[in-house]
Design an enzyme around this catalytic site. Structure first.
Site, PDB file in Angstrom:
ATOM      1  N   CYS A 170      -1.814 -17.330   8.418  1.00 44.81           N
ATOM      2  CA  CYS A 170      -1.616 -15.955   7.977  1.00 44.81           C
ATOM      3  C   CYS A 170      -2.670 -14.985   8.494  1.00 44.81           C
ATOM      4  CB  CYS A 170      -1.559 -15.911   6.455  1.00 44.81           C
ATOM      5  SG  CYS A 170      -0.355 -17.076   5.780  1.00 44.81           S
ATOM      6  N   HIS A 310      -5.510  -9.136   1.203  1.00 43.68           N
ATOM      7  CA  HIS A 310      -4.546 -10.177   1.591  1.00 43.68           C
ATOM      8  C   HIS A 310      -3.522 -10.310   0.469  1.00 43.68           C
ATOM      9  CE1 HIS A 310      -3.054 -13.488   3.876  1.00 43.68           C
ATOM     10  NE2 HIS A 310      -3.300 -14.385   2.940  1.00 43.68           N
ATOM     11  N   GLU A 321     -10.198 -13.479  -3.768  1.00 44.60           N
ATOM     12  CA  GLU A 321     -10.375 -12.276  -2.961  1.00 44.60           C
ATOM     13  C   GLU A 321     -11.027 -11.167  -3.780  1.00 44.60           C
ATOM     14  OE1 GLU A 321      -8.015  -9.425   0.223  1.00 44.60           O
ATOM     15  OE2 GLU A 321      -6.842 -10.740  -1.094  1.00 44.60           O
ATOM     16  N   LYS A 342       1.856  -6.435   0.171  1.00 44.13           N
ATOM     17  CA  LYS A 342       2.737  -7.605   0.060  1.00 44.13           C
ATOM     18  C   LYS A 342       3.570  -7.564  -1.216  1.00 44.13           C
ATOM     19  CE  LYS A 342       0.075 -10.952   2.829  1.00 44.13           C
ATOM     20  NZ  LYS A 342      -1.141 -10.173   3.148  1.00 44.13           N
ATOM     21  N   HIS A 347       5.235 -11.748   1.996  1.00 41.35           N
ATOM     22  CA  HIS A 347       4.191 -12.273   2.883  1.00 41.35           C
ATOM     23  C   HIS A 347       4.793 -12.604   4.248  1.00 41.35           C
ATOM     24  CE1 HIS A 347       0.715 -14.016   4.424  1.00 41.35           C
ATOM     25  NE2 HIS A 347       0.456 -14.970   3.551  1.00 41.35           N
ATOM     26  N   PHE A 406      -4.040 -20.514   5.747  1.00 38.22           N
ATOM     27  CA  PHE A 406      -4.202 -21.949   5.501  1.00 38.22           C
ATOM     28  C   PHE A 406      -5.094 -22.535   6.601  1.00 38.22           C
ATOM     29  CE2 PHE A 406       0.093 -22.753   3.127  1.00 38.22           C
ATOM     30  CZ  PHE A 406      -0.422 -22.101   2.019  1.00 38.22           C
TER      31      PHE A 406
END
Length: 420
Positions: A170, A310, A321, A342, A347, A406
């Site tokens: 991502c 994010h 975050e 998002k 996403h 990831f």
């Protein structure tokens, strides 16, 4: 260039394909109005065997204005997204084709994608199993590989400079923008098409993320399923689309009379070195990346007006975050907007960073910050201002765009309002 010289890197064009609208101004208007792109999956029959049956799909996408019928047949959906977004970005930059007066070897393309042509991979796998190896398409490999998107874009515009794809889950397209920024800054190239694309709403992808329990299962209410920072969040909603930015050395843009939309001011990147999917405790890696972006921009924490988080709507990411933002910005974190688009787009995996970087450019340009929707029950651990009451009108001199993937990949981009 002299030793230690850094060229300013500006944004002269942008392109967007999102679940809330195709085209920059259409998507930007929808984001400011808080429109949700969530809905039932229509790309395939997501029956009750799938734990998640919702997504944020791009509707009414038609590449015929940019690609011919043969190209549409031979290019995976993710590559079509990349080409159409790049076309809009080039046109908005006043570049209908190869830039006049620019050496083509100093004009490049870096586009990120987390997965590439997964729909082609699934289709050709079925053909192999059902009809045998002789029926697999000769276009399978060039349709599937993630790097075909920047390859096709470079062919279209004659860009012979830096050309590759970034694959970091991502964080992929944020890395693409950062590496394009660096290439211009250090003098390797003059103009770059940067960004990313993703088209992963497919049976295998949805089944795989479902098996990980990473996605929301609010199948009865898809429009509110993506709820970053909400105490009842239960996972991300899969999206698709693309974002593209035209980055140029400032002197090149000024020489050709380009309209400058904003500036890429800083790039921070790090690794968690912690876990294959979970973020590091306290957002340690995210903190390093954000601080690096600010340092690279020569900016103080108090200059930040907006963080496009994010903000995936997963329990661990949003909490870590938030901790990272507080660690980097201190008390100033409570004075700014920390929003997640998002909540509306879902996403977009490898394309998320590019779309959100464009959002930051537009926020700096217009002095308007999109809301975070579906945040009805705030998580006590996520106690910053997420603009839950609609778009906020506020001068944005500096914005941070965060992207984490990831594998522990972290990127933060510092986008600045352009002042000559």
């Amino acid at each position: 260039m002299g030793e230690g010289t850094r060229r300013r890197v500006v944004v002269t064009g942008v392109g967007l394909i999102t679940p809330v609208g195709i085209g920059v101004e259409t998507a930007w208007d929808a984001l400011l109005r808080g429109v949700s792109g969530g809905g039932p999956i229509t790309h395939f029959d997501a029956d009750e065997r799938y734990v998640t049956r919702i997504a944020c799909e791009v509707n009414d996408f038609d590449a015929t204005g940019v690609l011919d019928s043969k190209e549409i047949r031979r290019y995976d959906r993710f590559a079509q997204f990349a080409l159409v977004a790049a076309d809009e970005a080039m046109r908005s930059a006043g570049l209908e084709g190869a830039p006049e007066g620019v050496d083509p070897t100093r004009f490049g393309v870096i586009l990120g994608s987390g997965i590439g042509g997964i729909s082609t991979f699934e289709e050709q796998s079925r053909i192999l199993l059902e009809r045998g190896p002789q029926r697999v398409s000769p276009f399978f490999v060039p349709m599937f590989i993630p790097d075909i998107a920047p390859g096709l874009v470079s062919i279209r515009y004659g860009a012979k400079g830096a050309n590759f794809t970034t694959v970091s889950a991502c964080a992929s397209s944020a890395h693409a923008i950062g590496e394009s920024f660096r290439a211009i800054e250090r003098g390797d190239v003059d103009i770059m098409i940067a960004g990313g694309s993703e088209a992963t709403i497919t049976p295998l992808t949805v089944a795989g993320f479902g098996a990980m329990k990473a996605m929301s299962t609010r199948n009865d209410d898809p429009r509110t399923a993506s709820r970053p920072f909400d105490a009842t969040r239960d996972g991300f909603v899969l999206g698709e689309g693309a974002g593209a930015l035209i980055l140029e050395a400032e002197e090149v843009a000024l020489a050709r009379g380009a309209t400058i939309l904003g500036e890429v001011a800083g790039y921070g990147l790090s690794a968690d070195a912690y876990h294959i999917t979970a973020p590091a405790p306290g957002g340690e890696g995210a903190r390093y990346a954000m601080q690096m972006a600010l340092d690279d921009a020569g900016a103080d924490a108090t200059e930040v007006a907006y963080v496009n988080a994010h903000g995936t709507s997963t329990p661990h990411n949003d909490r870590s975050e938030t901790a990272a933002v507080k660690a980097v910005l201190g008390k100033h974190a409570y004075e700014i907007i920390v929003g997640s688009t998002k909540s509306m787009t879902g996403h977009l995996l490898g394309a998320a960073g590019a779309v959100e970087a464009v959002v930051c450019v537009l926020a700096c340009r217009d002095g308007r910050i999109p809301p975070t929707i579906n945040l009805n029950e705030p998580d006590p651990d996520c106690d910053l201002n997420h603009a839950t009451d609609g778009a906020v009108e506020r001068e944005v001199g500096l914005a941070l765009s965060n992207s984490f993937g990831f594998g522990g990949h972290n990127v933060s981009l510092a986008m600045r309002r352009y002042v000559s």
